[in-house]
Scaffold this motif. Structure first.
Motif, PDB file in Angstrom:
ATOM      1  N   VAL A 137      74.891  75.487 109.897  1.00  0.00           N
ATOM      2  CA  VAL A 137      74.537  76.301 108.842  1.00  0.00           C
ATOM      3  C   VAL A 137      73.690  75.215 107.862  1.00  0.00           C
ATOM      4  O   VAL A 137      74.204  74.123 107.791  1.00  0.00           O
ATOM      5  CB  VAL A 137      75.797  76.745 108.219  1.00  0.00           C
ATOM      6  N   ARG A 138      72.542  75.728 107.564  1.00  0.00           N
ATOM      7  CA  ARG A 138      71.727  74.954 106.951  1.00  0.00           C
ATOM      8  C   ARG A 138      71.971  75.165 105.308  1.00  0.00           C
ATOM      9  O   ARG A 138      71.810  76.580 105.149  1.00  0.00           O
ATOM     10  CB  ARG A 138      70.267  75.095 107.234  1.00  0.00           C
ATOM     11  N   VAL A 139      72.027  74.329 104.340  1.00  0.00           N
ATOM     12  CA  VAL A 139      72.456  74.496 103.238  1.00  0.00           C
ATOM     13  C   VAL A 139      71.350  73.631 102.370  1.00  0.00           C
ATOM     14  O   VAL A 139      71.115  72.647 102.586  1.00  0.00           O
ATOM     15  CB  VAL A 139      73.623  74.181 102.574  1.00  0.00           C
ATOM     16  N   ARG A 140      70.716  74.449 101.409  1.00  0.00           N
ATOM     17  CA  ARG A 140      69.565  73.796 100.396  1.00  0.00           C
ATOM     18  C   ARG A 140      69.991  73.992  98.965  1.00  0.00           C
ATOM     19  O   ARG A 140      70.742  75.154  98.559  1.00  0.00           O
ATOM     20  CB  ARG A 140      68.376  74.793 100.885  1.00  0.00           C
ATOM     21  N   VAL A 141      69.691  73.049  98.322  1.00  0.00           N
ATOM     22  CA  VAL A 141      70.151  73.133  96.900  1.00  0.00           C
ATOM     23  C   VAL A 141      68.689  72.923  95.849  1.00  0.00           C
ATOM     24  O   VAL A 141      68.039  72.080  96.391  1.00  0.00           O
ATOM     25  CB  VAL A 141      71.099  72.112  96.503  1.00  0.00           C
ATOM     26  N   GLY A 142      68.679  73.775  94.877  1.00  0.00           N
ATOM     27  CA  GLY A 142      67.565  73.511  94.287  1.00  0.00           C
ATOM     28  C   GLY A 142      67.421  74.578  92.859  1.00  0.00           C
ATOM     29  O   GLY A 142      68.274  75.382  92.579  1.00  0.00           O
ATOM     30  N   GLY A 143      66.498  74.322  91.986  1.00  0.00           N
ATOM     31  CA  GLY A 143      66.793  74.997  90.868  1.00  0.00           C
ATOM     32  C   GLY A 143      67.449  74.850  89.764  1.00  0.00           C
ATOM     33  O   GLY A 143      68.471  73.823  89.822  1.00  0.00           O
ATOM     34  N   ARG A 144      67.153  75.239  88.507  1.00  0.00           N
ATOM     35  CA  ARG A 144      68.037  75.077  87.389  1.00  0.00           C
ATOM     36  C   ARG A 144      68.358  76.514  86.890  1.00  0.00           C
ATOM     37  O   ARG A 144      67.343  76.933  86.160  1.00  0.00           O
ATOM     38  CB  ARG A 144      67.700  74.072  86.559  1.00  0.00           C
ATOM     39  N   PRO A 145      69.689  76.726  86.914  1.00  0.00           N
ATOM     40  CA  PRO A 145      70.970  76.122  87.413  1.00  0.00           C
ATOM     41  C   PRO A 145      70.715  76.172  88.751  1.00  0.00           C
ATOM     42  O   PRO A 145      69.881  76.977  89.152  1.00  0.00           O
ATOM     43  CB  PRO A 145      72.137  77.123  86.581  1.00  0.00           C
ATOM     44  N   PRO A 146      71.354  75.239  89.291  1.00  0.00           N
ATOM     45  CA  PRO A 146      71.170  74.974  90.738  1.00  0.00           C
ATOM     46  C   PRO A 146      71.765  76.327  91.567  1.00  0.00           C
ATOM     47  O   PRO A 146      72.722  76.894  91.247  1.00  0.00           O
ATOM     48  CB  PRO A 146      72.347  73.835  91.195  1.00  0.00           C
ATOM     49  N   HIS A 147      71.095  76.596  92.733  1.00  0.00           N
ATOM     50  CA  HIS A 147      71.473  77.654  93.590  1.00  0.00           C
ATOM     51  C   HIS A 147      71.701  77.007  94.936  1.00  0.00           C
ATOM     52  O   HIS A 147      70.811  76.117  95.196  1.00  0.00           O
ATOM     53  CB  HIS A 147      70.542  78.829  93.528  1.00  0.00           C
ATOM     54  N   LEU A 148      72.457  77.692  95.725  1.00  0.00           N
ATOM     55  CA  LEU A 148      72.585  77.218  97.001  1.00  0.00           C
ATOM     56  C   LEU A 148      72.203  78.304  98.047  1.00  0.00           C
ATOM     57  O   LEU A 148      72.532  79.681  97.711  1.00  0.00           O
ATOM     58  CB  LEU A 148      74.200  76.957  97.376  1.00  0.00           C
ATOM     59  N   ASP A 149      71.346  77.988  99.086  1.00  0.00           N
ATOM     60  CA  ASP A 149      70.784  78.830 100.002  1.00  0.00           C
ATOM     61  C   ASP A 149      71.558  78.363 101.474  1.00  0.00           C
ATOM     62  O   ASP A 149      71.371  77.195 101.863  1.00  0.00           O
ATOM     63  CB  ASP A 149      69.259  78.852 100.167  1.00  0.00           C
ATOM     64  N   PHE A 150      72.033  79.235 102.123  1.00  0.00           N
ATOM     65  CA  PHE A 150      72.793  79.026 103.463  1.00  0.00           C
ATOM     66  C   PHE A 150      72.060  79.911 104.420  1.00  0.00           C
ATOM     67  O   PHE A 150      71.641  81.159 104.285  1.00  0.00           O
ATOM     68  CB  PHE A 150      74.187  79.554 103.329  1.00  0.00           C
ATOM     69  N   ASN A 151      71.674  79.358 105.601  1.00  0.00           N
ATOM     70  CA  ASN A 151      71.464  80.160 106.731  1.00  0.00           C
ATOM     71  C   ASN A 151      71.653  79.573 108.038  1.00  0.00           C
ATOM     72  O   ASN A 151      71.608  78.270 108.085  1.00  0.00           O
ATOM     73  CB  ASN A 151      69.663  80.662 106.839  1.00  0.00           C
ATOM     74  N   VAL A 152      72.247  80.198 109.008  1.00  0.00           N
ATOM     75  CA  VAL A 152      72.546  79.704 110.253  1.00  0.00           C
ATOM     76  C   VAL A 152      71.260  79.442 110.974  1.00  0.00           C
ATOM     77  O   VAL A 152      70.402  80.043 111.141  1.00  0.00           O
ATOM     78  CB  VAL A 152      73.339  80.810 111.065  1.00  0.00           C
ATOM     79  N   VAL A 153      71.403  78.202 111.957  1.00  0.00           N
ATOM     80  CA  VAL A 153      70.202  77.722 112.413  1.00  0.00           C
ATOM     81  C   VAL A 153      70.906  77.263 113.875  1.00  0.00           C
ATOM     82  O   VAL A 153      72.042  77.198 114.030  1.00  0.00           O
ATOM     83  CB  VAL A 153      69.614  76.465 112.043  1.00  0.00           C
ATOM     84  N   ARG A 154      70.052  77.172 114.952  1.00  0.00           N
ATOM     85  CA  ARG A 154      70.563  76.511 116.242  1.00  0.00           C
ATOM     86  C   ARG A 154      69.287  75.843 116.925  1.00  0.00           C
ATOM     87  O   ARG A 154      68.247  76.265 116.489  1.00  0.00           O
ATOM     88  CB  ARG A 154      70.960  77.768 116.927  1.00  0.00           C
ATOM     89  N   GLY A 155      69.858  75.377 118.023  1.00  0.00           N
ATOM     90  CA  GLY A 155      68.707  74.687 118.786  1.00  0.00           C
ATOM     91  C   GLY A 155      68.058  75.614 119.800  1.00  0.00           C
ATOM     92  O   GLY A 155      68.783  76.743 119.790  1.00  0.00           O
ATOM     93  N   ALA A 156      67.082  75.222 120.598  1.00  0.00           N
ATOM     94  CA  ALA A 156      66.624  76.304 121.674  1.00  0.00           C
ATOM     95  C   ALA A 156      67.407  76.539 122.663  1.00  0.00           C
ATOM     96  O   ALA A 156      68.187  75.793 123.086  1.00  0.00           O
ATOM     97  CB  ALA A 156      65.222  75.675 122.194  1.00  0.00           C
ATOM     98  N   SER A 157      67.664  77.876 122.952  1.00  0.00           N
ATOM     99  CA  SER A 157      68.461  78.041 124.070  1.00  0.00           C
ATOM    100  C   SER A 157      68.091  79.605 124.701  1.00  0.00           C
ATOM    101  O   SER A 157      67.384  80.311 124.248  1.00  0.00           O
ATOM    102  CB  SER A 157      70.004  78.588 123.442  1.00  0.00           C
ATOM    103  N   ASP A 158      68.479  79.734 126.024  1.00  0.00           N
ATOM    104  CA  ASP A 158      67.899  80.776 126.728  1.00  0.00           C
ATOM    105  C   ASP A 158      69.189  81.651 127.300  1.00  0.00           C
ATOM    106  O   ASP A 158      68.964  82.020 128.219  1.00  0.00           O
ATOM    107  CB  ASP A 158      66.914  80.587 127.588  1.00  0.00           C
TER     108      ASP A 158
END
Length: 236
Positions: A145-166
């Protein structure tokens, strides 16, 4: 000071009333100018003291740079920059954001650790300095899960990520991991609330509604690609 003393001596030594009067007038003017210069220096120092006092409690690089400027101005016979107040205000804004983001990152690290998520080294520092980082669970090999923090007031963004797969069942597995993370978000929010951070959902994209983000295999934290809009967003 030498000019004042010389004028005073001239006034004492003058043999005519008009000469003494002119010398006294000159002396009075010199004293007024000297007093004005002293008042100007005092006001200048007070202005610098006031600006430096605003930086109290802020020790980051932005505040440090402004402190260096103030120190240089104290020893220079120049006018104070017209934008000094703006520079101090800008430094305070940046420092405030960094402090708030640092607190949010610290509480998030605590919450995720208590819930059994796997965190990378220096999770808090990387999140604040880089703006994003990843965490995962043992049962999600190849996913994070990639989390990002930014803004004021701070906000958190979450999204699931993965490596290449078939994988044959890739789409199904992607939705499964996203669903598991979505189901566990309530516990994360509850932990954050205990740390004094009230978080509300502002936008949610359900599992499978958007293609999952693909990141560099084995090094999700090193990928600096701009992601798709975050699939999970929290705002403090």
């Amino acid at each position: 000071m030498a000019a004042i003393e010389a004028t005073a001596e001239l006034a004492r030594g003058s043999h005519s009333a008009s000469g003494r009067e002119q010398a006294v007038d000159s002396l009075r003017l010199l004293v007024q100018r000297a007093n004005g210069a002293v008042r100007g220096r005092r006001e200048r120092e007070r202005a610098l003291d006031d600006q430096e006092a605003r930086l109290h409690g802020f020790d980051g690089p932005e505040a440090g740079a402004v402190r260096e400027l103030i120190a240089a101005l104290r020893g220079a016979a120049v006018e104070l920059p017209d934008d000094l107040d703006r520079r101090v205000g800008s430094a305070l804004e940046l420092e405030g954001r960094a402090q708030e983001a640092g607190y949010v990152a610290s509480e998030l690290q605590r919450a995720l650790g208590e819930l059994g998520y796997e965190l990378g080294p220096d999770f808090e520092t990387v999140l604040v300095d880089q703006g994003f980082t990843d965490f995962s669970r043992p049962e999600w090999p190849g996913y994070a899960v990639r989390v990002r923090v930014g803004g004021r007031p701070p906000h958190l963004d979450f999204n699931v990520v993965r490596g290449a797969s078939d994988r044959i069942d890739q789409a199904s597995r992607d939705r499964e991991v996203e669903t598991e993370f979505c189901d566990g978000q309530g516990a994360v929010l509850a932990k954050l609330e205990k740390g004094g951070i009230l978080a509300d959902r502002t936008r949610v994209v359900g599992p499978g509604e958007m293609p999952i983000e693909i990141v560099a295999a084995g090094a999700p934290e090193e990928s600096r690609e701009v992601s798709r809009p975050a699939a999970r967003e929290r705002e403090r």
